[in-house]
Design an enzyme around this catalytic site. Structure first.
Site, mmCIF file in Angstrom:
data_model
loop_
_atom_site.group_PDB
_atom_site.id
_atom_site.type_symbol
_atom_site.label_atom_id
_atom_site.label_comp_id
_atom_site.label_asym_id
_atom_site.label_seq_id
_atom_site.Cartn_x
_atom_site.Cartn_y
_atom_site.Cartn_z
ATOM 1 N N LYS A 12 -45.066 -4.033 -51.948
ATOM 2 C CA LYS A 12 -46.312 -3.775 -51.225
ATOM 3 C C LYS A 12 -46.387 -2.320 -50.733
ATOM 4 O O LYS A 12 -45.407 -1.583 -50.805
ATOM 5 C CB LYS A 12 -46.428 -4.746 -50.039
ATOM 6 C CG LYS A 12 -46.482 -6.214 -50.470
ATOM 7 C CD LYS A 12 -47.683 -6.515 -51.345
ATOM 8 C CE LYS A 12 -47.855 -7.975 -51.671
ATOM 9 N NZ LYS A 12 -46.940 -8.524 -52.677
HETATM 10 C C1 LIG Z 1 -52.167 -11.748 -52.710
HETATM 11 C C2 LIG Z 1 -50.859 -12.157 -52.080
HETATM 12 N N1 LIG Z 1 -50.860 -13.109 -51.144
HETATM 13 C C3 LIG Z 1 -49.723 -13.501 -50.543
HETATM 14 C C4 LIG Z 1 -48.506 -12.957 -50.878
HETATM 15 C C5 LIG Z 1 -47.271 -13.508 -50.227
HETATM 16 O O1 LIG Z 1 -46.549 -12.588 -49.504
HETATM 17 P P1 LIG Z 1 -44.963 -12.757 -49.340
HETATM 18 O O2 LIG Z 1 -44.335 -12.484 -50.663
HETATM 19 O O3 LIG Z 1 -44.625 -11.712 -48.311
HETATM 20 O O4 LIG Z 1 -44.712 -14.122 -48.852
HETATM 21 C C6 LIG Z 1 -48.463 -11.948 -51.852
HETATM 22 C C7 LIG Z 1 -47.251 -11.262 -52.257
HETATM 23 O O5 LIG Z 1 -46.229 -11.504 -52.518
HETATM 24 C C8 LIG Z 1 -49.659 -11.559 -52.483
HETATM 25 O O6 LIG Z 1 -49.664 -10.630 -53.441
#
Ligand SMILES: Cc1ncc(COP(=O)(O)O)c(C=O)c1O
Length: 377
Positions: free
Chosen positions: A183
């Protein structure tokens, strides 16, 4: 190793020093550093409350829960997203209802498609700002208001993006961010939930740590000596280590998003007007965070061949996204009961994501551009 990876992190001395300080403090979980990170994040976002959690997925799950979403409720969202957006709804027992995207120029959910999917059971809309490009929030908020629905923003891609001079993620009822390694800012794993509603934030804080009324940190500091458990909560706590990294990363965010913008413009300049190559998001709402650089090929076959050729040249690419509703698990759950998602399916078959990260060099951009143009057929 790739000559050009899909993404890379900007991690340096300042983060190392911040982590060292935490390790030497001997308090590693939720405490003062996390509280500071939350305050600084809230200030950056110009929002009343920020709650740091263990992942973007945890933030999304808590967002659904504190908005009272549960069994029998429906939440409208795109299938053009990472599975976490959808899973967060499923964890609550509610039903995700997929809405189609706008099309080849903009992969965000279409407001008119949202409206078609509203039923008496609809409780909320979860918007994903694809690739850091703000969704059409004016229209979506108007629909939500008309139908009495809550709005969650999955702003995992969109940290620092703005719409009408307001930070994306602070426009709906709750915004959720991810600090996963790919990210725009990262803490390894981590996430943040933001809201203007103190009550929602308090509930999220409690659910983050087992529904307990006080934390180990409060007890260590003598602010509390016992606790009650008022809700069925989770361990969605983050660590002081992650928060220390996050505080440094947040300070770099705007500069790094400007670098991402410049790289995006360089790609656009070199890749526009090539036969067999379509560039989406040439027009967009507000100010994006330039998380992804997606391109569209004429068909799946050409997309797959190009991806293989780029890989052979040492360039990593990806596909954002294989639609959630087409993965085996969701197929098993939904069968064909998803309605028309043809634009989502079409984009997913032809989309390719090129490398994009703030530290990308001119040589790396050139290698991607020349290899790509050479292999367009
Ligand atoms: C659009 C989107 N939503 C939710 C997430 C979930 O985040 P995390 O991986 O920090 O749980 C991600 C990324 O991984 C994502 O790209």
């Amino acid at each position: 190793m790739y000559k050009v990876p899909l993404s890379d992190i900007d991690m340096g001395k300042a983060e190392i020093m911040a982590v060292e300080k935490v390790l030497k403090s001997r308090w590693l979980t939720l405490g003062e550093v996390t509280a500071r990170f939350e305050q600084e994040f809230a200030k950056y976002m110009d929002v009343k409350e920020a709650v740091a959690v263990s992942s973007g997925t945890a933030a999304l799950h808590l967002a659904n829960l504190v908005l009272g979403i549960g069994p029998g409720d429906e939440v409208i969202l795109p299938s053009m997203t990472f599975v976490a957006t959808v899973n967060a709804v499923l964890y609550t027992g509610a039903i995700p209802i997929f809405a189609d995207i706008k099309g080849l120029d903009d992969f965000n959910v279409a407001s008119e498609e949202i409206e078609k999917k509203i039923t008496p059971r609809t409780k909320a809309i979860c918007v994903v700002h694809y690739g850091g490009y703000p969704a059409d929030m004016d229209r979506i908020l108007a629909i939500a208001k008309r139908h009495g629905l809550r709005v969650i923003e999955d702003a995992a891609h969109a940290i620092g993006a703005e719409l009408n001079s307001q930070k994306v993620g602070t426009i709906g009822d709750i915004g959720c961010f991810s600090f996963f390694s790919n990210k725009n800012i990262t803490t390894g794993e981590g996430g943040m939930l933001v809201t203007q509603d103190l009550d929602l934030a308090q509930r999220a804080r409690r659910l983050r740590s087992h529904g307990m009324t006080s934390l180990s940190w409060d007890r260590l500091k003598g602010h509390a000596s016992s606790y009650d458990v008022t809700d069925l909560g989770f361990n969605y706590r983050t660590t002081e280590i992650a928060s220390a990294i996050g505080r440094v990363q947040l300070r770099k965010l705007d500069t790094n998003n400007i670098k991402r913008h410049k790289i995006t413009e360089e790609y656009k300049k070199n890749l526009k007007d090539h036969k067999g190559l379509h560039l989406p998001f040439t027009h967009y709402f507000g100010k994006p965070s330039y998380h992804l650089f997606p391109i569209i090929l004429p068909n799946q076959d050409q997309r797959d061949r190009l991806q293989t050729k780029l890989k052979k040249a040492g360039i990593q690419t990806s596909i954002h996204y294989s639609p959630v509703h087409l993965f085996s698990y969701y197929r098993k759950t939904y069968g064909n009961a998803t309605g028309d998602l043809s634009k989502t399916v079409d984009v997913a078959a032809r989309e390719l994501t090129l490398p994009l990260f703030s530290g990308m060099t001119k040589d790396q951009i050139r290698l991607v551009v020349t290899t790509l143009i050479k292999n367009l057929s």
